[in-house]
Design an enzyme around this catalytic site. Structure first.
Site, PDB file in Angstrom:
ATOM      1  N   ASN A 128       5.631   9.415   8.790  1.00  0.00           N
ATOM      2  CA  ASN A 128       4.877  10.200   8.327  1.00  0.00           C
ATOM      3  C   ASN A 128       5.345  11.674   8.266  1.00  0.00           C
ATOM      4  O   ASN A 128       4.588  12.376   7.362  1.00  0.00           O
ATOM      5  CB  ASN A 128       3.682  10.233   9.499  1.00  0.00           C
ATOM      6  CG  ASN A 128       3.066   8.743   9.653  1.00  0.00           C
ATOM      7  OD1 ASN A 128       2.328   8.397   8.686  1.00  0.00           O
ATOM      8  ND2 ASN A 128       3.143   8.185  10.618  1.00  0.00           N
ATOM      9  N   ASN A 187      40.148  18.812 -17.942  1.00  0.00           N
ATOM     10  CA  ASN A 187      39.328  17.630 -18.813  1.00  0.00           C
ATOM     11  C   ASN A 187      38.146  18.377 -19.375  1.00  0.00           C
ATOM     12  O   ASN A 187      37.720  17.600 -20.077  1.00  0.00           O
ATOM     13  CB  ASN A 187      38.782  16.525 -17.858  1.00  0.00           C
ATOM     14  CG  ASN A 187      37.690  17.039 -16.547  1.00  0.00           C
ATOM     15  OD1 ASN A 187      37.936  18.126 -16.177  1.00  0.00           O
ATOM     16  ND2 ASN A 187      37.015  16.233 -16.397  1.00  0.00           N
ATOM     17  N   TYR A 188      37.869  19.640 -19.162  1.00  0.00           N
ATOM     18  CA  TYR A 188      36.751  20.302 -19.590  1.00  0.00           C
ATOM     19  C   TYR A 188      36.775  21.683 -20.302  1.00  0.00           C
ATOM     20  O   TYR A 188      37.595  22.514 -19.622  1.00  0.00           O
ATOM     21  CB  TYR A 188      35.960  20.531 -18.255  1.00  0.00           C
ATOM     22  CG  TYR A 188      34.336  21.067 -18.650  1.00  0.00           C
ATOM     23  CD1 TYR A 188      33.634  20.463 -19.617  1.00  0.00           C
ATOM     24  CD2 TYR A 188      33.915  21.952 -17.997  1.00  0.00           C
ATOM     25  CE1 TYR A 188      32.344  20.949 -19.898  1.00  0.00           C
ATOM     26  CE2 TYR A 188      32.561  22.412 -17.903  1.00  0.00           C
ATOM     27  CZ  TYR A 188      31.645  22.117 -19.248  1.00  0.00           C
ATOM     28  OH  TYR A 188      30.538  22.182 -19.291  1.00  0.00           O
ATOM     29  N   LYS A 214       5.536  10.455  -0.148  1.00  0.00           N
ATOM     30  CA  LYS A 214       6.458   9.968   0.907  1.00  0.00           C
ATOM     31  C   LYS A 214       7.319   8.880   0.582  1.00  0.00           C
ATOM     32  O   LYS A 214       8.530   8.770   0.981  1.00  0.00           O
ATOM     33  CB  LYS A 214       5.800  10.115   2.110  1.00  0.00           C
ATOM     34  CG  LYS A 214       5.205   8.780   2.458  1.00  0.00           C
ATOM     35  CD  LYS A 214       4.700   8.718   3.999  1.00  0.00           C
ATOM     36  CE  LYS A 214       3.538   7.658   4.128  1.00  0.00           C
ATOM     37  NZ  LYS A 214       2.989   7.838   5.449  1.00  0.00           N
ATOM     38  N   GLY A 256      -9.484   3.751   3.075  1.00  0.00           N
ATOM     39  CA  GLY A 256      -9.126   2.995   4.042  1.00  0.00           C
ATOM     40  C   GLY A 256      -8.223   1.841   3.555  1.00  0.00           C
ATOM     41  O   GLY A 256      -8.339   1.479   2.279  1.00  0.00           O
ATOM     42  N   THR A 257      -7.877   1.170   4.588  1.00  0.00           N
ATOM     43  CA  THR A 257      -6.862   0.208   3.981  1.00  0.00           C
ATOM     44  C   THR A 257      -7.405  -1.018   3.265  1.00  0.00           C
ATOM     45  O   THR A 257      -6.581  -1.576   2.658  1.00  0.00           O
ATOM     46  CB  THR A 257      -6.032  -0.342   5.358  1.00  0.00           C
ATOM     47  OG1 THR A 257      -6.855  -0.625   6.549  1.00  0.00           O
ATOM     48  CG2 THR A 257      -5.045   0.735   5.889  1.00  0.00           C
ATOM     49  N   GLN A 273      -5.272   3.609  -6.654  1.00  0.00           N
ATOM     50  CA  GLN A 273      -6.464   3.745  -5.812  1.00  0.00           C
ATOM     51  C   GLN A 273      -7.092   5.047  -5.895  1.00  0.00           C
ATOM     52  O   GLN A 273      -6.254   6.119  -5.615  1.00  0.00           O
ATOM     53  CB  GLN A 273      -6.317   3.341  -4.309  1.00  0.00           C
ATOM     54  CG  GLN A 273      -7.426   3.547  -3.316  1.00  0.00           C
ATOM     55  CD  GLN A 273      -6.768   3.540  -2.082  1.00  0.00           C
ATOM     56  OE1 GLN A 273      -5.672   3.932  -1.631  1.00  0.00           O
ATOM     57  NE2 GLN A 273      -7.705   3.054  -1.128  1.00  0.00           N
ATOM     58  N   ARG A 306       1.653  15.029   5.825  1.00  0.00           N
ATOM     59  CA  ARG A 306       2.324  15.429   6.878  1.00  0.00           C
ATOM     60  C   ARG A 306       3.702  15.618   6.513  1.00  0.00           C
ATOM     61  O   ARG A 306       4.465  16.022   7.278  1.00  0.00           O
ATOM     62  CB  ARG A 306       2.161  14.430   8.271  1.00  0.00           C
ATOM     63  CG  ARG A 306       1.017  14.698   9.075  1.00  0.00           C
ATOM     64  CD  ARG A 306       0.662  13.855   9.856  1.00  0.00           C
ATOM     65  NE  ARG A 306       0.174  12.388   9.599  1.00  0.00           N
ATOM     66  CZ  ARG A 306       0.243  11.546  10.212  1.00  0.00           C
ATOM     67  NH1 ARG A 306       0.765  11.402  11.551  1.00  0.00           N
ATOM     68  NH2 ARG A 306      -0.193  10.173   9.759  1.00  0.00           N
ATOM     69  N   LEU A 349       0.819  -1.299   0.018  1.00  0.00           N
ATOM     70  CA  LEU A 349      -0.026   0.119  -0.124  1.00  0.00           C
ATOM     71  C   LEU A 349       0.745   1.338  -0.100  1.00  0.00           C
ATOM     72  O   LEU A 349       1.785   1.471   0.889  1.00  0.00           O
ATOM     73  CB  LEU A 349      -0.978   0.022   1.295  1.00  0.00           C
ATOM     74  CG  LEU A 349      -1.939  -1.053   1.350  1.00  0.00           C
ATOM     75  CD1 LEU A 349      -2.859  -1.199   2.398  1.00  0.00           C
ATOM     76  CD2 LEU A 349      -2.339  -1.324   0.293  1.00  0.00           C
TER      77      LEU A 349
HETATM   78  C1  UD1 Z   1      -3.158   1.279  10.124  1.00  0.00           C
HETATM   79  C2  UD1 Z   1      -4.108   0.083  11.010  1.00  0.00           C
HETATM   80  C3  UD1 Z   1      -3.804   0.181  12.390  1.00  0.00           C
HETATM   81  C4  UD1 Z   1      -2.289  -0.053  12.628  1.00  0.00           C
HETATM   82  C5  UD1 Z   1      -1.431   0.884  11.801  1.00  0.00           C
HETATM   83  C6  UD1 Z   1       0.083   0.742  11.733  1.00  0.00           C
HETATM   84  C7  UD1 Z   1      -6.263  -0.136   9.812  1.00  0.00           C
HETATM   85  C8  UD1 Z   1      -7.579   0.367   9.728  1.00  0.00           C
HETATM   86  N1  UD1 Z   1      -5.606   0.514  10.576  1.00  0.00           N
HETATM   87  O1  UD1 Z   1      -3.856   2.561  10.666  1.00  0.00           O
HETATM   88  O2  UD1 Z   1      -4.355  -0.823  12.977  1.00  0.00           O
HETATM   89  O3  UD1 Z   1      -1.781  -0.091  13.763  1.00  0.00           O
HETATM   90  O4  UD1 Z   1      -1.999   0.965  10.160  1.00  0.00           O
HETATM   91  O5  UD1 Z   1       0.704   1.969  11.184  1.00  0.00           O
HETATM   92  O6  UD1 Z   1      -5.785  -0.709   8.836  1.00  0.00           O
HETATM   93  N2  UD1 Z   1      -3.309   3.654   2.567  1.00  0.00           N
HETATM   94  C9  UD1 Z   1      -3.499   3.593   1.323  1.00  0.00           C
HETATM   95  N3  UD1 Z   1      -4.969   3.796   0.955  1.00  0.00           N
HETATM   96  C10 UD1 Z   1      -6.001   4.114   1.882  1.00  0.00           C
HETATM   97  C11 UD1 Z   1      -5.497   4.072   3.233  1.00  0.00           C
HETATM   98  C12 UD1 Z   1      -4.359   3.768   3.617  1.00  0.00           C
HETATM   99  O7  UD1 Z   1      -2.950   3.191   0.428  1.00  0.00           O
HETATM  100  O8  UD1 Z   1      -6.987   4.328   1.546  1.00  0.00           O
HETATM  101  C13 UD1 Z   1      -1.953   3.409   2.883  1.00  0.00           C
HETATM  102  C14 UD1 Z   1      -1.166   4.580   3.551  1.00  0.00           C
HETATM  103  O9  UD1 Z   1      -0.489   5.028   2.517  1.00  0.00           O
HETATM  104  C15 UD1 Z   1      -0.392   3.764   4.601  1.00  0.00           C
HETATM  105  C16 UD1 Z   1      -0.941   2.517   5.152  1.00  0.00           C
HETATM  106  O10 UD1 Z   1      -2.072   2.166   3.977  1.00  0.00           O
HETATM  107  O11 UD1 Z   1       0.788   3.497   3.828  1.00  0.00           O
HETATM  108  C17 UD1 Z   1      -1.775   2.747   6.311  1.00  0.00           C
HETATM  109  O12 UD1 Z   1      -2.684   3.780   6.460  1.00  0.00           O
HETATM  110  P1  UD1 Z   1      -3.006   4.755   7.588  1.00  0.00           P
HETATM  111  O13 UD1 Z   1      -4.281   5.559   7.072  1.00  0.00           O
HETATM  112  O14 UD1 Z   1      -1.927   5.571   7.864  1.00  0.00           O
HETATM  113  O15 UD1 Z   1      -3.531   3.604   8.724  1.00  0.00           O
HETATM  114  P2  UD1 Z   1      -3.669   3.789  10.115  1.00  0.00           P
HETATM  115  O16 UD1 Z   1      -4.616   4.852  10.373  1.00  0.00           O
HETATM  116  O17 UD1 Z   1      -2.320   4.476  10.384  1.00  0.00           O
HETATM  117 CA    CA Z   2      -0.249   5.400   9.777  1.00  0.00          CA
END
Ligand code: UD1
Ligand code: CA
Length: 453
Positions: free
Chosen positions: A229, A371-372, A24, A82-83, A77, A17, A10
């Protein structure tokens, strides 16, 4: 491992930030993008294919991730929901059918293959979900791992947790392995009924269990799970990376007097019994053979230093510098695209660029290869056992043969054959008594000026 594996990384975050104009995961750690570090750990885990979930800078991120022969497919995406939603961006890849699916984040550059392998082993042992957890003193916003009788029963996001759950210090790294045959079905069941209105990948644990599956967590060192971050965290990760690599090199037989002042690149190679003095910086592409010495305050990049060679103090080796056995590049010297032959000495205040210096030659202080010409670059070749007098300018293209001698202060514009002596300077004239005449004339001028005031 016989089992097939799809790794989903991901990297679609918008890096708010970081306050940066680039994603990043493109920010470097030890001289290469952090996504490449993650990919190296992934590559060492015997995966079949990597699916990279990208958002901003999709092309650059995909290019930076393509290391070490890993097959990388990029999936965009479009919205960050969300993840769980992010993992499903790679739906097409998941649908191809793999035994194992590994989910990792692109912003954890200290990751190694060990926890990823442990997670895959957990799948091979019959679990459907294996979450990589870590113990921490500062659980803050991390998801908490809720465990009962050796099974993982849920991951609770901090925002949705009770006080009792918040007291748990075993946390979700975000990395997990999923049974590839069940993954798509499980992922599609994720909803967004939670505090952040996001599709949480972490819900997979409870979903899998509700379908009769089994989830477990494996432990990993906290440091490997350090995410990035902002720029302050970027600097912390750089420090941790450097500490880890220096330690490995020292255990492999490299001497560092003040390791905390030595900076390595991701690919720096240093052999056994090499000595690295304080305040040395390595850029990418440096290979230091065993027994070489890098004296203090030197900068080495894209260079090869053979055994018994010495560099610095205060030397700069730029890409293409190649120092043979027992050669020396001393203080305030710069070598770029230059071969320094066996036992040759370039001891002080010299620039060797686009040049070769034969074995046993001695390059006097202040010698410059020109050289240049402001437009093009040209080469200088110096044979074996030659002597270049101090403060000479060798105007390329030019060759100096073996056993030749160039007088100090020469500007050499034409080739010098082997064994020849070349002067390229005005011949010295000595005028007896003339110093006194000049001094008296100067004193007379000074006296005349005083009288006129
Ligand atoms: C997530 C976890 C949390 C864990 C933490 C560790 C979930 C719901 N929560 O939280 O349990 O402790 O990571 O760091 O999974 N990303 C995408 N697309 C999205 C959302 C996120 O690519 O739509 C990527 C972000 O770039 C990042 C990673 O997924 O690399 C985590 O996303 P982030 O929003 O930072 O999750 P947390 O809220 O930190
Ligand atoms: Ca995070």
């Amino acid at each position: 491992m016989e089992r097939t594996c799809l790794a989903i990384i991901l990297a679609a975050g918008d890096s708010t930030r970081m306050k940066s104009s680039i994603s990043k995961v493109l920010h470097p750690i030890a001289g290469r993008p952090m996504i490449a570090h993650v990919m190296e750990a992934i590559a060492k885990t015997d995966i079949s294919t990597a699916a990279l979930v990208v958002g901003r800078d999709a092309q650059e991120v995909t290019a930076a991730a393509a290391i070490g022969g890993v097959k990388v497919e990029a999936y965009l995406q479009k919205e960050r929901l969300g993840t769980g939603h992010a993992v499903l961006a790679a739906r097409q890849a998941i649908a191809k059918g793999y035994d194992d699916i590994l989910v990792a984040y692109g912003d954890v550059p200290l990751l190694t293959d060990a926890p990823l392998r442990a997670a895959r082993e957990g799948l091979a042992a019959g679990n459907d979900i294996v979450v990589i957890g870590f113990h921490t003193q500062n659980p803050n916003a991390y998801g908490r791992l809720l465990v009962k009788d050796g099974e993982l029963i849920a991951i609770r996001e901090a925002k949705d947790a009770t006080d009792t759950e918040l007291a748990v210090t075993w946390c979700n790294s975000g990395l997990m392995a999923i049974n590839g045959r069940k993954a798509l079905d499980l992922l599609e069941r994720i909803g967004n009924d939670n505090a952040k209105r996001e599709y949480y990948l972490t819900d997979l644990v409870e979903i899998a269990r509700s379908q009769g599956g089994r989830a477990v967590a494996v432990d990993a060192p906290e440091v490997e799970m350090t995410g990035c971050n902002n720029r302050a965290e970027l600097a912390v990760i750089e420090r941790l990376w450097q500490e880890r690599r220096r330690h490995e090199l020292m255990l492999s037989g490299v001497t560092m007097i003040a390791p905390e002042t030595v900076f390595l690149a991701y690919d720096t190679v240093i052999g056994k019994d090499a000595l690295i003095e304080p305040n040395v910086v390595f850029g990418p592409g440096a290979v230091i053979e065993g027994g070489a010495v890098i004296h203090a305050f030197s900068h080495v990049e894209g260079a090869h230093v053979s055994t018994g060679a010495t560099v610095g103090p205060f030397a700069r080796l730029r890409p293409g510098a190649d120092l043979a056995d027992g050669s020396k590049v001393g203080n305030f010297c710069e070598v770029k695209n230059g071969k320094i032959g066996k036992g040759a000495k370039v001891s002080h205040l010299t620039y060797i660029g686009d040049a070769t210096v034969g074995a046993g030659s001695n390059i006097g202080a202040g010698t410059i290869t020109c050289n240049y010409d402001g437009v093009n670059k040209y080469e200088t070749h110096i044979g074996a056992n030659s002597f270049i007098g101090s403060n000479s300018s060798l105007v390329a293209p030019v060759s100096i043969g073996d056993d030749a001698y160039v007088a100090s202060g020469s500007v050499i514009t034409e080739d010098v054959p082997a064994e020849a002596l070349a002067f390229g300077r005005a011949r010295q004239e000595v005028k007896p008594g003339r110093a006194r005449v000049i001094r008296e004339r100067a004193l007379a001028i000074k006296a005349a000026k005083k009288g006129s005031h």
